[in-house]
Scaffold this motif. Structure first.
Motif, PDB file in Angstrom:
ATOM      1  N   PHE A   1      -7.892  -3.408   4.644  1.00  0.00           N
ATOM      2  CA  PHE A   1      -6.911  -3.700   5.499  1.00  0.00           C
ATOM      3  C   PHE A   1      -6.174  -4.954   5.173  1.00  0.00           C
ATOM      4  CE2 PHE A   1      -9.635  -1.309   8.136  1.00  0.00           C
ATOM      5  CZ  PHE A   1      -8.806  -0.404   8.900  1.00  0.00           C
ATOM      6  N   ASN A   2      -6.941  -6.133   4.862  1.00  0.00           N
ATOM      7  CA  ASN A   2      -6.237  -7.337   4.431  1.00  0.00           C
ATOM      8  C   ASN A   2      -5.557  -7.064   2.873  1.00  0.00           C
ATOM      9  OD1 ASN A   2      -7.157  -8.835   6.682  1.00  0.00           O
ATOM     10  ND2 ASN A   2      -9.202  -9.211   5.635  1.00  0.00           N
ATOM     11  N   LEU A   3      -6.318  -6.410   2.195  1.00  0.00           N
ATOM     12  CA  LEU A   3      -5.773  -6.305   0.758  1.00  0.00           C
ATOM     13  C   LEU A   3      -4.329  -5.446   0.705  1.00  0.00           C
ATOM     14  CD1 LEU A   3      -8.907  -5.455  -1.165  1.00  0.00           C
ATOM     15  CD2 LEU A   3      -7.914  -7.688  -1.322  1.00  0.00           C
ATOM     16  N   MET A   4      -4.251  -4.464   1.416  1.00  0.00           N
ATOM     17  CA  MET A   4      -3.077  -3.709   1.475  1.00  0.00           C
ATOM     18  C   MET A   4      -1.934  -4.552   2.283  1.00  0.00           C
ATOM     19  SD  MET A   4      -2.721  -1.178  -0.511  1.00  0.00           S
ATOM     20  CE  MET A   4      -1.364  -0.255  -0.002  1.00  0.00           C
ATOM     21  N   GLU A   5      -2.515  -4.764   3.467  1.00  0.00           N
ATOM     22  CA  GLU A   5      -1.460  -5.853   4.246  1.00  0.00           C
ATOM     23  C   GLU A   5      -0.935  -7.119   3.501  1.00  0.00           C
ATOM     24  OE1 GLU A   5      -3.682  -6.665   7.705  1.00  0.00           O
ATOM     25  OE2 GLU A   5      -3.891  -4.549   8.375  1.00  0.00           O
ATOM     26  N   SER A   6      -1.625  -7.583   2.298  1.00  0.00           N
ATOM     27  CA  SER A   6      -1.379  -8.759   1.738  1.00  0.00           C
ATOM     28  C   SER A   6       0.033  -8.391   0.841  1.00  0.00           C
ATOM     29  CB  SER A   6      -2.353  -9.247   1.028  1.00  0.00           C
ATOM     30  OG  SER A   6      -2.678  -8.352  -0.208  1.00  0.00           O
ATOM     31  N   GLY A   7       0.137  -7.210   0.560  1.00  0.00           N
ATOM     32  CA  GLY A   7       1.272  -6.681  -0.386  1.00  0.00           C
ATOM     33  C   GLY A   7       0.717  -6.692  -1.775  1.00  0.00           C
ATOM     34  N   GLU A   8      -0.357  -6.977  -2.235  1.00  0.00           N
ATOM     35  CA  GLU A   8      -0.452  -7.263  -3.538  1.00  0.00           C
ATOM     36  C   GLU A   8      -0.912  -5.782  -4.328  1.00  0.00           C
ATOM     37  OE1 GLU A   8      -3.627  -9.954  -4.230  1.00  0.00           O
ATOM     38  OE2 GLU A   8      -3.214 -11.343  -2.450  1.00  0.00           O
ATOM     39  N   TYR A   9      -1.220  -4.872  -3.543  1.00  0.00           N
ATOM     40  CA  TYR A   9      -1.964  -3.704  -4.066  1.00  0.00           C
ATOM     41  C   TYR A   9      -0.894  -2.483  -4.127  1.00  0.00           C
ATOM     42  CZ  TYR A   9      -6.091  -5.870  -5.214  1.00  0.00           C
ATOM     43  OH  TYR A   9      -7.148  -6.655  -5.631  1.00  0.00           O
ATOM     44  N   ALA A  10      -0.515  -1.612  -4.771  1.00  0.00           N
ATOM     45  CA  ALA A  10       0.223  -0.643  -4.979  1.00  0.00           C
ATOM     46  C   ALA A  10      -0.115   0.703  -4.101  1.00  0.00           C
ATOM     47  CB  ALA A  10       0.814  -0.010  -6.425  1.00  0.00           C
ATOM     48  N   PHE A  11      -1.469   0.989  -4.348  1.00  0.00           N
ATOM     49  CA  PHE A  11      -1.907   2.121  -3.579  1.00  0.00           C
ATOM     50  C   PHE A  11      -3.475   1.907  -3.098  1.00  0.00           C
ATOM     51  CE2 PHE A  11       0.686   4.089  -6.704  1.00  0.00           C
ATOM     52  CZ  PHE A  11       1.433   5.042  -6.168  1.00  0.00           C
TER      53      PHE A  11
ATOM     54  N   TRP B   1      -4.385   7.688 -11.178  1.00  0.00           N
ATOM     55  CA  TRP B   1      -4.586   7.735 -12.502  1.00  0.00           C
ATOM     56  C   TRP B   1      -3.434   7.007 -13.601  1.00  0.00           C
ATOM     57  CZ3 TRP B   1      -7.427  10.242  -9.198  1.00  0.00           C
ATOM     58  CH2 TRP B   1      -8.668  10.453  -9.351  1.00  0.00           C
ATOM     59  N   ASP B   2      -2.496   6.816 -12.870  1.00  0.00           N
ATOM     60  CA  ASP B   2      -1.149   6.373 -13.581  1.00  0.00           C
ATOM     61  C   ASP B   2      -1.445   4.882 -14.167  1.00  0.00           C
ATOM     62  OD1 ASP B   2       1.275   5.409 -14.636  1.00  0.00           O
ATOM     63  OD2 ASP B   2       2.298   6.549 -12.956  1.00  0.00           O
ATOM     64  N   GLU B   3      -1.556   4.864 -15.458  1.00  0.00           N
ATOM     65  CA  GLU B   3      -1.809   3.324 -16.141  1.00  0.00           C
ATOM     66  C   GLU B   3      -0.844   2.158 -15.614  1.00  0.00           C
ATOM     67  OE1 GLU B   3      -2.964   3.345 -20.059  1.00  0.00           O
ATOM     68  OE2 GLU B   3      -3.977   5.396 -20.025  1.00  0.00           O
ATOM     69  N   GLN B   4       0.398   2.596 -15.068  1.00  0.00           N
ATOM     70  CA  GLN B   4       1.463   1.621 -14.893  1.00  0.00           C
ATOM     71  C   GLN B   4       1.017   0.780 -13.543  1.00  0.00           C
ATOM     72  OE1 GLN B   4       5.377   2.490 -13.314  1.00  0.00           O
ATOM     73  NE2 GLN B   4       4.548   4.835 -13.245  1.00  0.00           N
ATOM     74  N   TYR B   5      -0.066   1.606 -12.825  1.00  0.00           N
ATOM     75  CA  TYR B   5      -0.621   0.703 -11.609  1.00  0.00           C
ATOM     76  C   TYR B   5      -2.140   0.118 -11.808  1.00  0.00           C
ATOM     77  CZ  TYR B   5       3.229   3.111  -9.648  1.00  0.00           C
ATOM     78  OH  TYR B   5       4.566   3.659  -9.219  1.00  0.00           O
ATOM     79  N   LYS B   6      -2.259  -0.201 -13.039  1.00  0.00           N
ATOM     80  CA  LYS B   6      -3.569  -0.924 -13.536  1.00  0.00           C
ATOM     81  C   LYS B   6      -3.806  -1.997 -12.712  1.00  0.00           C
ATOM     82  CE  LYS B   6      -6.209  -2.326 -17.463  1.00  0.00           C
ATOM     83  NZ  LYS B   6      -7.287  -1.372 -17.489  1.00  0.00           N
TER      84      LYS B   6
END
Length: 419
Positions: free
Chosen positions: A238-248, A177-182
């Motif tokens: 899988f693809n989205l987290m492995e790409s390194g674009e997302y924090a969580f 819920w932390d807005e810094q990770y919007k």
């Protein structure tokens, strides 16, 4: 001349393939196993398997093609299709017009299918490999008499994060819920798992039947949507987290291990509020057309060689004792998959129909934005105002009753005095 050369090449290829199959027979399966599956009389039949995506060793990257091996040993044809959530699978089954022989639902969905008489009992004479299933994975809470299911895998949910984008190791689901990770958060795209996270934060039971608590959890999910705009995903994670674009990402612990092999920056934690502990199991639905083939497939999936290949491919905890005790298993002792100390957690149970309907409606409204923070607050305000009004009405009613009683007593005393 070209036809002769083509014929010779085809003949060479055919002979080579026969040799490869024979070699595979000798290397992978014993003579006893080969004879057993050949003797079942499944040649020419079809087995329709409905399973989660990415949930069986498929022959890629040198793994065993489990479906192909089953077809080769039995002579049956497997029609293999996928679903991405228990709810999608249930919708397909309950809608009718389908024919599946084997399905792989999770614990709470198995309870629901049993309650709604949508499963058939398994003939254990046709599942000799039940001997390989550890006791702790038999007679589970959702099938205590072990009539309808054979455990396939077990696991927990987990919070997966990218250490390149997240500098401080998280300990709570609240970070979602932390807005810094919007715009950097991937959230479960199935209602039960998504609600479980909100319920854990709120300290609720994951199986509450209190409708106001489900509404409270939905309000929290709506707040998340407004604050961080999460992307709702399932296998796309899988693809989205492995790409390194997302924090969580919220997903399953075993899948974290698989993702981390393609992105070493990924890590995980079991949040302090608790996780969902789950079981997936093989079942046979009422729409079965080839029950003998279904039982043969379920049995085959727990052959020691097959169970190990699946465990190596899927990265979930296997209930098969030959896998769990094998030091050759690449995940032997892995703390994400086989934690020495289990995290705090709860199981999912089947919910009453009114709660299921409410959950579905709330989830639709959360995702569509119709249950936004503002509307949730307005609804809460209306609820409070209604409660206050109801309280005032109740007080007035009591006052009137008391006044009436007092008036009658005075009248009775007056009559007595006059007499």
């Amino acid at each position: 001349m070209k036809r002769i050369i083509a014929f010779l090449l085809a003949l060479f290829t055919l002979l080579f393939s026969f040799n490869t199959v024979a070699f595979a027979d000798e290397e992978i399966f014993t003579a006893e196993q080969l004879q057993y599956y050949k003797s079942l009389g499944l040649q020419g039949t079809s087995v329709n398997v409905y399973n989660w995506g990415e949930y069986i060793s498929d022959g890629s990257e040198g793994s065993m093609n489990v479906v192909g091996e089953f077809e080769r040993l039995t002579g049956a044809k497997v029609n293999y299709t996928n679903y991405e959530s228990n709810e999608n699978m249930y919708s397909k089954l309950s809608g009718g017009g389908v024919s599946y022989d084997v399905i792989v639902p999770s614990d709470y969905m198995i309870s629901r299918l049993v309650d709604e008489d949508m499963l058939v009992e398994i003939d254990w004479n046709n599942i000799p490999n039940i001997r390989y299933i550890e006791d702790q994975y038999q007679n589970l809470y959702f099938d205590p008499e072990q009539k309808y299911s054979v455990c396939y895998n077990a696991g927990t949910t987990a919070l997966i994060y990218n250490t390149e984008l997240v500098k401080e190791k998280p300990t709570s689901w609240k970070v979602l819920w932390d807005e810094q990770y919007k715009d950097k958060i991937l959230m479960f795209n199935n209602s039960r798992d998504a609600f479980a996270i909100a319920q854990a934060i709120l300290g609720q039971s994951l199986n509450t039947v209190d409708e106001s608590e489900w509404t409270e959890a939905a309000t929290l999910l709506a707040e998340q949507k407004d604050a961080v705009s999460p992307v709702y995903v399932m296998d796309e994670v899988f693809n989205l987290m492995e790409s390194g674009e997302y924090a969580f990402a919220t997903y399953y612990a075993g899948d974290y291990v698989l993702m981390s092999e393609n992105n070493e920056s990924l890590s995980y934690c079991f949040p302090e509020e608790g996780v969902n502990i789950f079981y997936d199991a093989f079942c046979i639905p009422k729409c079965v057309q080839n029950k003998r083939g279904a039982e043969a497939f379920i049995n085959f999936m727990h052959e020691p060689q097959v169970a190990l290949e699946n465990a190596e491919f899927i990265y979930y905890a296997s209930p098969n004792v030959t896998v769990r005790n094998s030091e050759e298993h690449s995940l032997y002792g892995n703390q994400a998959v086989y934690p020495q100390k289990m995290p705090v957690g709860q199981y999912f149970e089947n919910l009453p129909q009114n709660v299921l309907e409410l959950q579905a409606d709330l989830w639709t409204n959360v995702k569509s934005g119709n249950l936004s923070l503002d509307s949730a607050l307005n609804n809460k305000k209306i609820y409070i105002e209604s409660a206050i009004l109801a309280g005032i009405v109740a007080v007035v009613a009591v006052f009137k009753i008391v006044s009436t009683v007092k008036k009658r007593k005075i009248e009775d005393l007056s009559d007595l005095y006059e007499q």
